[in-house]
Design a protein around this motif. Structure first.
Motif, PDB file in Angstrom:
ATOM      1  N   HIS C 182     -28.571  86.779 -31.692  1.00  0.00           N
ATOM      2  CA  HIS C 182     -27.756  86.760 -30.468  1.00  0.00           C
ATOM      3  C   HIS C 182     -27.880  88.060 -29.681  1.00  0.00           C
ATOM      4  N   GLU C 184     -30.381  89.474 -28.555  1.00  0.00           N
ATOM      5  CA  GLU C 184     -31.366  89.370 -27.461  1.00  0.00           C
ATOM      6  C   GLU C 184     -30.721  88.934 -26.139  1.00  0.00           C
ATOM      7  N   PHE C 185     -29.826  87.949 -26.229  1.00  0.00           N
ATOM      8  CA  PHE C 185     -29.229  87.452 -24.986  1.00  0.00           C
ATOM      9  C   PHE C 185     -27.808  87.934 -24.744  1.00  0.00           C
ATOM     10  N   LEU C 186     -26.954  87.867 -25.772  1.00  0.00           N
ATOM     11  CA  LEU C 186     -25.558  88.230 -25.523  1.00  0.00           C
ATOM     12  C   LEU C 186     -25.449  89.694 -25.097  1.00  0.00           C
ATOM     13  N   GLY C 189     -29.510  90.330 -22.550  1.00  0.00           N
ATOM     14  CA  GLY C 189     -29.548  89.448 -21.383  1.00  0.00           C
ATOM     15  C   GLY C 189     -28.249  89.428 -20.598  1.00  0.00           C
ATOM     16  N   PHE C 190     -27.155  89.100 -21.272  1.00  0.00           N
ATOM     17  CA  PHE C 190     -25.858  88.991 -20.614  1.00  0.00           C
ATOM     18  C   PHE C 190     -25.368  90.373 -20.177  1.00  0.00           C
ATOM     19  N   TYR C 193     -27.166  91.344 -17.184  1.00  0.00           N
ATOM     20  CA  TYR C 193     -26.680  90.529 -16.069  1.00  0.00           C
ATOM     21  C   TYR C 193     -25.348  91.065 -15.535  1.00  0.00           C
ATOM     22  N   GLU C 196     -26.349  93.888 -13.429  1.00  0.00           N
ATOM     23  CA  GLU C 196     -26.988  93.383 -12.215  1.00  0.00           C
ATOM     24  C   GLU C 196     -25.943  92.946 -11.190  1.00  0.00           C
ATOM     25  N   GLN C 313     -18.599  91.999 -25.611  1.00  0.00           N
ATOM     26  CA  GLN C 313     -19.475  90.843 -25.404  1.00  0.00           C
ATOM     27  C   GLN C 313     -19.408  89.905 -26.606  1.00  0.00           C
TER      28      GLN C 313
END
Lengths: 402, 402, 402
Positions: C182, C184-186, C189-190, C193, C196, C313
């Motif tokens: 997790h 990698e994205f949580l 990635g998240f 974001y 961003e 997160q």
């Protein structure tokens, strides 16, 4: 005659598989102001009793999908927009606007031939943008055409939308629109009483209805009212106002027209998208549509604002009937012929849907829809009530801002 | 011995048709301070588990009717007061104080001979004003007389009412009043501990009870306590304090007397009207009764104020027993003889009502009521606890203001 | 393969008498920061679905007893601490830390020979203090030893605790710790974001996992991850991180280590005691452990803070799975081998408890526990993700303060 509990449920319940839920799923409903996604491109919404995730992808397209990722059941409300759709925040599974899983980053890498992603799919519904609103269609495909009502399309208008969350069943909002008589007391009587409690003189004359009438036409029902002292050539009688089947009121007159979309959130909650326009003269520059939320009730159902405006008084009456009006206890009388006709039309169209037919107002022929569907409007506005000049803007306004 | 669940329900449930609900419906209960209707003449109230609308008509009379108009089920809490009663906000149906529909504006106009209004009637209960409170009677007619307790009638008093919403069953409030022993710990022990936590010395001596006793009299129960070091001629033992059956505590002494009306809202909510008086000397002008709400708990049941006063400590103990005290788990012991007697009296009087008889304290003879019912009071106030002089006003006050 | 509803309930339910409730009752869990009792020595707590009263007596000892006095059922949350235990506020019944009633003031005085107090007893559980936390044990006696994890015992550390109330089932927190992918994205990635959306550049590189692995050891499971571009000698692969069975994550590296105790409040609520340490050099004075609550969600479950930190997160992902993750709908895939192993271990240990055996990690031999249980830690921290230097403190911090 009062309804049975079963008849009331048939008319009010909006969930998937219920007769009314299936009828309502044959129409497009607004589910967001498009500009709401500027701030956060992913929104959790509830519509027709379904929990859904509305999103704008990195390329600007819109999707409406289920609320849970099928991997480990994390909510997609925290999803990450991608060029190809929406990614789950947790492990990055990516879904496109058709609900297809198009990427599972770890599985694709360590086990690319298994194509585990083909085994999962999420619910997805079509979304279209028109007139600044995002409309969704939750019924069987192929979807009918999204109706191009004139106000949604014309470029000679200034637009504003108020979003009214309403803590009651949607049918109470609609019954009100099929019931012209309520104007005498809810607006004149109760409105004047509000002013009286503030120590102010009455705002309007208590005009009386002489007669009311209703016609079914291809997109719904037109209501007509004749007020004391008015001739039968008066626009309110001769032209009337349409209710666009199943759940939209077309309001106002030329130069000041609106559409009130009543959107069932679930059985006991509704959102009204109160779409208001004013004429834009050639000298005026176009300007972006504005939007605002107006909340009238707190979480305990207590009214938290004065209700000086017509629209607010209507909303109070809807909510005052309870989460779902107990129609088993009601006593419809001489002024309720419009309500009775509307319920009959709803019942007939639930039957049509059950038989596999398109219900009233379904548009599948683009020639009927393009470039727009023009609604005929009168020029008058309940003149017999003689609203005091200085109160008119305050009383008639449908938007929070004014 | 602990009660069974059934016994506890019989003693606590207040709804229409329950044994206790029927007993409580044989008495008048305050449902509002009259002055509360000055601000808004229509109030939604909940009383004995019923949702009702209390209103003051344009001529100043009071009515208590059902909460829903039988036309389209709009709540009457938004009703418009009229000279003849209360109108529904929605279409103006008008109901008088007996619940009779006396006008249906549109039907009366377009279909006057049908007299559809004779087909609808709403629930209505008698209301009487006394001593600045509005009392309602929800039982079978003819209603007994509203008791004219001396404090409600005398004109040599200054009055204040605190309204205490209490998130628990009414019986917990009453049990507390039949239980003199709790003073040792709830007020002396816990009160001193509150002061200790603020770094202050104890407020009162931890006096001990030597004995307690209870008598049933025509209007309820008199409680007696004898404290260590006091003679049997002490007022607290020789005169005692009455609990007016079924749900009112007469408190205080000459010159500082009060009535605490415990009014069941529903099974798990109570309102105490804390009616306090002080002697008005000939030199003082009369002044209007004041009133205020005092809220001790937030919506999660969390205590949100310090509880320095006797009354607040009592309320905390009531609420600390839960929404309905689980009497199936309790262990009544030597100090609970008053509670046991009171429950026995409640049970006997529920039986009387079931047999169609008037219960204890019913007044139907005006000679017993006029001009007032005098309550015999002592002059002392738990002197053995030796409350510190400077703390007395703070500890004994029953009103928020002081 | 998705679980059945029954399998999911077996893994998640924590109440007394449920298989998981019984397994969890074989371990000590923190139920309060000891310093929380400085402000108010009596706290109402909810733990493993039981409502309890935690208190500190006048002599400084701690007790954990039932929430209701057996006399008249008043809540003990308003109890008065005594040298011998806790007194009920209402009539002063006194209970010691074993739940024995040691005094009934009025009964003891008027009826001393009856010893009514011997007839009542309340629930009581052992409490021990370690490392600034109060731990409770709710299982059958004799209790096993309270594990002396190194971070709880060492005196060369500075400590801080954040208390995170988490509105979901405890197992979601644990599943997350058994799932390295997790990150990698949580987090990458998240997390990127989130930046961003604030108009900021990404905070970390989106590193990928090459492989993951898990070992069962005497106190739980060690997880290992190998990231792209890292050698197999990297600490994250070679040493790994332990999950202390059943519900504690050991996190961090030498000099910056923590323990995350996930404590089931009830089936749908968890408290994480986020125990963080930093190395204290010889030059630094010891200082008291600090603590703070961090609330991420409002009462409607809406996220009310930005979630820039790793820990936040994670918490969002747990709560995003719902009150109890509907594992009947999940699709475990290649990255979920740790979750699958952990559930298997839980099931095996529920079976052991059902057979009357001690479950994994039970310590009954003081030689294994004294002076402490040392956890082997690496020196690295997911270097492949290349967290931007200036963001590191913000992203990695587990405490609100920093």
């Amino acid at each position: 005659m009062a309804k049975t509990q079963k008849q009331n449920e048939r008319l009010t319940r909006v969930g998937s598989g219920t007769p009314m839920g299936e009828l309502l799923r044959r129409y497009w409903h607004p589910v967001s102001v498009a500009a709401e996604l500027d701030e956060n491109p992913v929104r959790r919404i509830r519509h027709l009793g379904e929990d859904l995730t509305l999103f704008r992808s990195k390329t600007g397209t819109h999707g409406l999908v289920g609320d849970v990722c099928p991997h480990r059941c994390a909510s997609l409300e925290y999803g990450i927009p991608d060029a190809r759709g929406l990614r789950c925040m947790y492990h990055g599974w990516l879904f496109d606007e058709a609900g297809t899983c198009v990427e599972q980053p770890f599985d694709d890498r360590v086990n690319p031939t298994a194509r585990f992603r083909d085994k999962v799919k999420i619910k997805a519904y079509p979304v279209e943008e028109l007139g600044g609103l995002l409309f969704a269609y939750l019924g069987p495909l192929p979807a009918p055409l999204l109706p191009r009502w004139d106000l949604m399309v014309r470029d000679d208008l200034l637009r504003a939308v108020d979003i009214h969350p309403i803590p009651c069943n949607w049918l109470q909002c609609m019954d009100n629109s099929l019931d012209p008589i309520h104007f005498e007391f809810l607006h004149a009587g109760f409105g004047n009483y509000q002013l009286e409690r503030q120590g102010r003189p009455p705002g309007m004359k208590a005009a009386r209805h002489v007669k009311i009438d209703f016609d079914v036409f291809e997109y719904g029902i037109t209501k007509h009212r004749l007020l004391e002292g008015e001739p039968e050539t008066a626009d309110e009688w001769a032209i009337g106002h349409p209710i666009l089947f199943p759940a939209t009121l077309a309001i106002g007159n030329e130069g000041n027209a609106g559409l009130h979309f009543r959107v069932p959130v679930d059985d006991t909650h509704t959102i009204q998208y109160t779409y208001s326009t004013t004429a834009r003269t050639a000298a005026m520059a176009p300007r972006p549509m504005t939007y605002a939320y107006e909340i009238l009730f707190d979480e305990d159902g207590k009214l938290i604002r004065p209700v000086d405006r017509i629209l607010q008084q209507d909303i109070v009456a809807w909510v005052a009937q309870g989460p779902i009006s107990p129609r088993t206890e009601e006593h419809l009388s001489a002024g309720d012929t419009g309500v009775i006709l509307y319920h009959k039309l709803l019942n007939e169209n639930m039957d049509r849907v059950a038989r596999g037919e398109d219900p009233l107002g379904t548009i599948r022929d683009a020639r009927a829809n393009d470039p727009m569907i023009v609604i005929r409007r009168g020029r008058e506005r309940l003149g017999a009530f003689e609203v005091r000049e200085e109160l008119r803007p305050a009383i008639w306004s449908t938007t929070k801002a004014s």
